[in-house]
Write an enzyme that holds these catalytic residues in place. Structure first.
Site, PDB file in Angstrom:
ATOM      1  N   GLU A   1     -24.535  37.931 -19.419  1.00  0.00           N
ATOM      2  CA  GLU A   1     -24.485  39.238 -18.737  1.00  0.00           C
ATOM      3  C   GLU A   1     -23.071  39.594 -18.284  1.00  0.00           C
ATOM      4  O   GLU A   1     -22.371  38.767 -17.672  1.00  0.00           O
ATOM      5  CB  GLU A   1     -25.434  39.223 -17.526  1.00  0.00           C
ATOM      6  CG  GLU A   1     -25.422  40.544 -16.761  1.00  0.00           C
ATOM      7  CD  GLU A   1     -26.576  40.712 -15.773  1.00  0.00           C
ATOM      8  OE1 GLU A   1     -27.476  39.856 -15.751  1.00  0.00           O
ATOM      9  OE2 GLU A   1     -26.554  41.710 -15.036  1.00  0.00           O
TER      10      GLU A   1
ATOM     11  N   GLU B   1     -30.903  31.135 -13.768  1.00  0.00           N
ATOM     12  CA  GLU B   1     -29.488  31.499 -13.789  1.00  0.00           C
ATOM     13  C   GLU B   1     -28.605  30.295 -13.505  1.00  0.00           C
ATOM     14  O   GLU B   1     -28.927  29.467 -12.648  1.00  0.00           O
ATOM     15  CB  GLU B   1     -29.222  32.592 -12.733  1.00  0.00           C
ATOM     16  CG  GLU B   1     -29.987  33.878 -12.999  1.00  0.00           C
ATOM     17  CD  GLU B   1     -29.703  34.967 -11.965  1.00  0.00           C
ATOM     18  OE1 GLU B   1     -28.847  34.758 -11.078  1.00  0.00           O
ATOM     19  OE2 GLU B   1     -30.339  36.023 -12.058  1.00  0.00           O
TER      20      GLU B   1
ATOM     21  N   ASP C   1     -38.685  35.259 -15.073  1.00  0.00           N
ATOM     22  CA  ASP C   1     -37.532  34.808 -14.284  1.00  0.00           C
ATOM     23  C   ASP C   1     -37.964  33.888 -13.152  1.00  0.00           C
ATOM     24  O   ASP C   1     -38.962  34.170 -12.474  1.00  0.00           O
ATOM     25  CB  ASP C   1     -36.832  36.030 -13.660  1.00  0.00           C
ATOM     26  CG  ASP C   1     -35.490  36.313 -14.308  1.00  0.00           C
ATOM     27  OD1 ASP C   1     -34.961  35.435 -15.008  1.00  0.00           O
ATOM     28  OD2 ASP C   1     -34.997  37.445 -14.114  1.00  0.00           O
TER      29      ASP C   1
ATOM     30  N   SER D   1     -35.170  41.419 -11.588  1.00  0.00           N
ATOM     31  CA  SER D   1     -34.697  42.787 -11.332  1.00  0.00           C
ATOM     32  C   SER D   1     -35.846  43.650 -10.821  1.00  0.00           C
ATOM     33  O   SER D   1     -35.623  44.767 -10.366  1.00  0.00           O
ATOM     34  CB  SER D   1     -34.103  43.404 -12.603  1.00  0.00           C
ATOM     35  OG  SER D   1     -35.000  43.270 -13.689  1.00  0.00           O
TER      36      SER D   1
HETATM   37  O1  KIV Z   1     -33.764  40.217 -13.975  1.00  0.00           O
HETATM   38  C1  KIV Z   1     -33.344  40.778 -15.009  1.00  0.00           C
HETATM   39  O2  KIV Z   1     -33.680  41.919 -15.323  1.00  0.00           O
HETATM   40  C2  KIV Z   1     -32.424  40.030 -15.849  1.00  0.00           C
HETATM   41  C3  KIV Z   1     -31.745  40.802 -16.932  1.00  0.00           C
HETATM   42  C4  KIV Z   1     -30.658  41.597 -16.354  1.00  0.00           C
HETATM   43  C5  KIV Z   1     -31.277  39.923 -18.022  1.00  0.00           C
HETATM   44  O3  KIV Z   1     -32.216  38.894 -15.632  1.00  0.00           O
END
Ligand code: KIV
Length: 275
Positions: free
Chosen positions: A182, A115, A83, A45
């Site tokens: 989510e 994901e 991530d 994000s």
């Molecule tokens: O990238 C992010 O902020 C996320 C959250 C929304 C869990 O994956």
């Protein structure tokens, strides 16, 4: 005490809730760490809230490593989860292991997040086998936004709900230590939470999850491009910042900043010799 994957497992067993927030820089990470947040997620994000993209698709491994390294330096006790960006793991199991390894080695993350459900289980298994903890992410997975046709609540029909439950069990069996859920109806997220042995971390998935995560600019009122229904604003920092910026701008322009207290001195006889 350092939070680890064992802390997550213990929390699930004992019914203690887990707090997670996204973060992308050293000073904010230090504040969250001192506040006792269990886990800091360097979310992709960052594409939206830090880099100004309209989605997370353009985020690169280099972006993720750069920000993860900064967060890791600020996280003494919190578990740092990084991530895996779009196309860093979907392409092959090999790519997934190599890129997860880079987030650990170069970014100093404690775990990675990716994901997807059943379709990414071979990747999860291989990364876990390389000694890297994996947090899964199901439901509204922002990297698939083009396939979903927008930010839509997931799992509302019987078939979609069943698929989400199957995905949750599959990522658990593949070795994930936790799963982010989510934008899923809270009764479904609660059911998934009951059926799993690993903790669920909800975002827009209700209070039945084992933990919660929010994007920090959302919860502090610093990002207004798009605010999902599930965001609770804990402060209006954006307004406070704007007020401070306006005041600074006015004081610079009227000359009242910097006043004497913010300036360095030199002896007059030294300066006079220069005239
Ligand atoms: O990238 C992010 O902020 C996320 C959250 C929304 C869990 O994956």
């Amino acid at each position: 005490m350092k939070n680890t994957v064992l802390t997550f497992a213990k929390a699930k067993k004992e019914g203690t809730r887990i707090s997670m927030l996204t973060v992308y820089d050293y000073s904010t990470a230090s504040l969250m760490d001192k506040a006792g947040i269990n886990s800091l997620l360097v979310g992709d994000s960052l594409g939206n809230v830090m880099l100004g993209y309209e989605d997370t698709i353009s985020v690169t491994m280099e972006d993720m490593i750069h920000h993860t390294r900064a967060v890791s330096r600020g996280a003494k006790d919190a578990l740092v989860v990084a991530d895996m960006p779009f196309m860093s793991y979907q392409t092959s199991v090999y790519d997934a292991v190599v890129n997860a390894g880079r987030l650990m080695k170069e970014g100093r993350a404690n775990a990675v997040k990716l994901e997807g459900g059943k379709e990414v289980c071979p990747q999860i298994e291989a990364i876990v086998n390389a000694g890297i903890p994996v947090c899964a992410h199901i439901g509204l997975t922002p990297q698939s936004i083009n396939a979903f046709g927008g930010h839509k609540v997931q799992g509302k029909t019987e078939a979609a709900a069943r698929k989400l439950l199957e995905d949750a069990l599959a990522v658990q069996n593949a070795g994930a230590f936790a799963v982010v859920i989510e934008a899923v109806p809270y009764k479904l997220a609660s059911l998934i939470t009951k059926k799993l042995d690993i903790p669920t971390i909800g975002i827009g998935a209700g209070s039945g999850c084992d933990g919660q995560v929010l994007v920090y600019q959302d919860m502090l009122g610093m990002f207004s491009d798009f605010t999902p229904k599930f965001v609770k604003k804990y402060a209006s920092i954006g307004e406070i910042m704007t007020e401070a910026f306006k005041k600074y701008d006015a004081e610079v322009k009227d000359g009242s900043f910097p006043s004497e207290e913010y300036t360095y001195k030199i002896d007059d006889d030294v300066i006079e010799k220069l005239y």
